[in-house]
Design a protein around this motif. Structure first.
Motif, mmCIF file in Angstrom:
data_model
loop_
_atom_site.group_PDB
_atom_site.id
_atom_site.type_symbol
_atom_site.label_atom_id
_atom_site.label_comp_id
_atom_site.label_asym_id
_atom_site.label_seq_id
_atom_site.Cartn_x
_atom_site.Cartn_y
_atom_site.Cartn_z
ATOM 1 N N GLU A 162 0.837 -1.199 0.000
ATOM 2 C CA GLU A 162 0.000 0.000 0.000
ATOM 3 C C GLU A 162 0.871 1.248 0.000
ATOM 4 N N ASP A 163 0.443 2.266 -0.768
ATOM 5 C CA ASP A 163 1.138 3.552 -0.687
ATOM 6 C C ASP A 163 0.429 4.427 0.346
ATOM 7 N N LYS A 164 0.960 5.594 0.610
ATOM 8 C CA LYS A 164 0.397 6.435 1.670
ATOM 9 C C LYS A 164 -1.013 6.916 1.357
ATOM 10 N N SER A 169 -0.559 -1.712 -4.799
ATOM 11 C CA SER A 169 0.192 -1.923 -6.039
ATOM 12 C C SER A 169 -0.393 -3.073 -6.853
#
Length: 184
Positions: A162-164, A169
């Motif tokens: 997970e990105d912020k 992804s």
């Protein structure tokens, strides 16, 4: 049905036909738990890269918990008068999913593929929970408790993907290979 087409007996208050269906659901989850704990151990042995130790050590408690799920599922099958089957041949013959396809790979690649594995396992548990509502609330409780833990483990995996902004992804990946590529 698990391995025998006929139950030896069942629990008081449950019809034989309901018990047979519950045993089928339990055997399906037993197959999934056996496959999942072997897959998790495979990843544990084949993960490489800068985050190796974190992922390597994160997986062992998951392996042990899922092995425990298998034991609980098998004992419930026996309690209902069925005969649980945990042989490799049974697992391979009756599973509805493909064998895990990633060998030696980076932590991100394995976690990407594992994201899809957990999605499939959790979706199957949730379908079983719905069906068990009327059939057997005792087995339903077991499925709910195991799903709770599986969803927690899945979150551990997804936290690495997970990105912020909360974007995964692996979003939209349809295969383990796609998810592994996307997670790189």
């Amino acid at each position: 049905m698990a391995t025998n087409s006929k139950l030896r007996y069942t629990v008081p208050g449950m019809s034989e036909s309901d018990a047979e269906r519950v045993v089928e659901l339990l055997q399906g989850r037993l197959d999934a738990a056996n496959d999942l704990h072997l897959t998790l151990k495979h990843i544990h042995w084949n993960v490489v890269g800068p985050h190796f130790i974190a992922v390597h050590e994160m997986l062992d408690p998951q392996v042990e918990a899922v092995r425990g799920f298998a034991d609980d599922l098998a004992e419930r099958i026996a309690t209902l008068g069925g005969s649980p089957c945990g042989t490799p041949g049974r697992l391979v013959e009756n599973r509805s999913w493909q064998e895990y396809s990633i060998g030696r790979a980076t932590t991100q690649e394995h976690l990407g593929a594992l994201d899809l594995v957990y999605q499939g396992v959790i979706e199957s548990y949730r379908k079983g929970i719905t069906e068990l509502e009327e059939l057997d609330p005792v087995t339903q409780d077991m499925f709910i408790a195991q799903t709770n833990d599986l969803e927690l483990f899945h979150w551990f995996i997804r936290a690495h993907l997970e990105d912020k902004g909360g974007n995964l992804s692996t979003a939209g990946a349809a295969s383990e290979e796609e998810a592994a590529r996307a997670a790189r």
